[in-house]
Design an enzyme around this catalytic site. Structure first.
Site, PDB file in Angstrom:
ATOM      1  N   HIS A  58       1.600   4.459  -2.829  1.00 50.98           N
ATOM      2  CA  HIS A  58       1.740   5.912  -2.707  1.00 50.98           C
ATOM      3  C   HIS A  58       3.001   6.409  -3.415  1.00 50.98           C
ATOM      4  O   HIS A  58       2.999   7.477  -4.030  1.00 50.98           O
ATOM      5  CB  HIS A  58       1.797   6.316  -1.233  1.00 50.98           C
ATOM      6  CG  HIS A  58       0.471   6.256  -0.539  1.00 50.98           C
ATOM      7  ND1 HIS A  58      -0.669   6.816  -1.073  1.00 50.98           N
ATOM      8  CD2 HIS A  58       0.094   5.702   0.640  1.00 50.98           C
ATOM      9  CE1 HIS A  58      -1.687   6.611  -0.245  1.00 50.98           C
ATOM     10  NE2 HIS A  58      -1.252   5.937   0.797  1.00 50.98           N
ATOM     11  N   HIS A  99       0.835  -1.205   0.000  1.00 45.24           N
ATOM     12  CA  HIS A  99       0.000   0.000   0.000  1.00 45.24           C
ATOM     13  C   HIS A  99       0.870   1.256   0.000  1.00 45.24           C
ATOM     14  O   HIS A  99       0.627   2.188  -0.775  1.00 45.24           O
ATOM     15  CB  HIS A  99      -0.911   0.004   1.227  1.00 45.24           C
ATOM     16  CG  HIS A  99      -1.733   1.241   1.369  1.00 45.24           C
ATOM     17  ND1 HIS A  99      -2.965   1.393   0.770  1.00 45.24           N
ATOM     18  CD2 HIS A  99      -1.497   2.408   2.023  1.00 45.24           C
ATOM     19  CE1 HIS A  99      -3.454   2.585   1.055  1.00 45.24           C
ATOM     20  NE2 HIS A  99      -2.579   3.228   1.820  1.00 45.24           N
ATOM     21  N   GLU A 100       1.877   1.288   0.854  1.00 49.21           N
ATOM     22  CA  GLU A 100       2.780   2.445   0.888  1.00 49.21           C
ATOM     23  C   GLU A 100       3.565   2.562  -0.410  1.00 49.21           C
ATOM     24  O   GLU A 100       3.860   3.671  -0.867  1.00 49.21           O
ATOM     25  CB  GLU A 100       3.718   2.346   2.090  1.00 49.21           C
ATOM     26  CG  GLU A 100       3.015   2.345   3.440  1.00 49.21           C
ATOM     27  CD  GLU A 100       2.059   3.519   3.613  1.00 49.21           C
ATOM     28  OE1 GLU A 100       2.337   4.615   3.077  1.00 49.21           O
ATOM     29  OE2 GLU A 100       1.023   3.341   4.281  1.00 49.21           O
ATOM     30  N   HIS A 134       3.131   9.071  -6.475  1.00 41.34           N
ATOM     31  CA  HIS A 134       4.003  10.254  -6.461  1.00 41.34           C
ATOM     32  C   HIS A 134       4.832  10.333  -7.731  1.00 41.34           C
ATOM     33  O   HIS A 134       4.975  11.402  -8.337  1.00 41.34           O
ATOM     34  CB  HIS A 134       4.897  10.210  -5.228  1.00 41.34           C
ATOM     35  CG  HIS A 134       5.756  11.416  -5.066  1.00 41.34           C
ATOM     36  ND1 HIS A 134       7.106  11.346  -4.812  1.00 41.34           N
ATOM     37  CD2 HIS A 134       5.475  12.746  -5.133  1.00 41.34           C
ATOM     38  CE1 HIS A 134       7.606  12.566  -4.726  1.00 41.34           C
ATOM     39  NE2 HIS A 134       6.641  13.428  -4.916  1.00 41.34           N
TER      40      HIS A 134
END
Length: 232
Positions: free
Chosen positions: A103, A99-100, A107
């Protein structure tokens, strides 16, 4: 001032929802943090695999203290994972790390909702601190007889808090998209087997529920401010 306190009752459903969301996170994480993924891949290893596969070899992965303190720092391009997620080869660990990583991919791809959320963070932090104090000051001034100035200050407080609601509204697609990317990545790279995917989905959907609860709470608080303004 009785009407000011009476609006608190509106928070009860939102608070119950928030408690429910948190309990779902603890339950899902507690269950799948104790289930080892069949490939024995840790969260840090999963994150590295996903990042490298998406051309993000320059993104560092660090361990940070705390439980579920995992996050991606877009300013420093660093992913920080909590000790259990970083070190343990559980289904929960690879799900959260993925999940991270989602991100980080957002980005890198200039995903618009993430870019917008990151842009307004300083403004929202400032506005969230001042919204209720402005509301109280406005009420005091209006009750003192200066209705025009008091109402203006209350309206300013409401406007400030509206930015908080906007932040939470933007956060939802950011988080849901990161989870969607996470599932696709762990499936495509074979980080988890097909029969383990349902567990990963449960961990991520439970976490997403907390963001829905945060938005619901923010909306209720905005309604409270509007009611207070109307009654004053």
């Amino acid at each position: 001032m009785w009407y000011f306190d009476s609006t608190i009752i509106l928070l009860i459903p939102a608070m119950i929802f928030a408690v429910y969301a948190q309990s779902r996170v603890r339950s899902a994480y507690g269950k799948y943090a104790d289930i080892r993924n069949q490939r024995g891949i840790t969260g840090a290893q999963a994150a590295r695999m996903i990042l490298d596969n998406n051309g993000l070899r320059d993104v560092k992965i660090e361990m940070v203290n705390g439980t579920l303190s995992d996050h991606y720092d877009p300013r420093k391009r660093i992913m920080r994972l909590s000790p259990r997620v970083y070190n343990e080869p559980s289904i929960a660990s690879v799900s959260i790390a993925a999940h991270e990583s989602g991100h980080a991919i957002q980005h890198a791809e200039f995903y618009l909702p993430l870019k917008l959320r990151n842009t307004i963070v300083p403004v929202v932090n400032f506005a969230s601190m001042l919204s209720w104090p402005l509301m109280i000051i406005g009420i005091v001034i209006a009750n003192g007889g200066n209705y025009v100035r008091g109402n203006f200050i209350m309206d300013l407080g409401i406007l400030f808090f509206a930015s908080v609601v906007l932040f939470h509204a933007i956060t939802l697609p950011v988080e849901f998209n990161a989870s969607s990317r996470a599932i696709k990545q762990i499936e495509a790279l074979g980080i988890v087997y097909q029969e383990e995917t349902s567990g990963a989905r449960k961990v991520l959907s439970a976490a997403a529920m907390t963001y829905v609860a945060a938005l619901a709470t923010a909306v209720v608080n905005l309604l409270r401010l509007l009611m207070i303004r109307e009654r004053n």
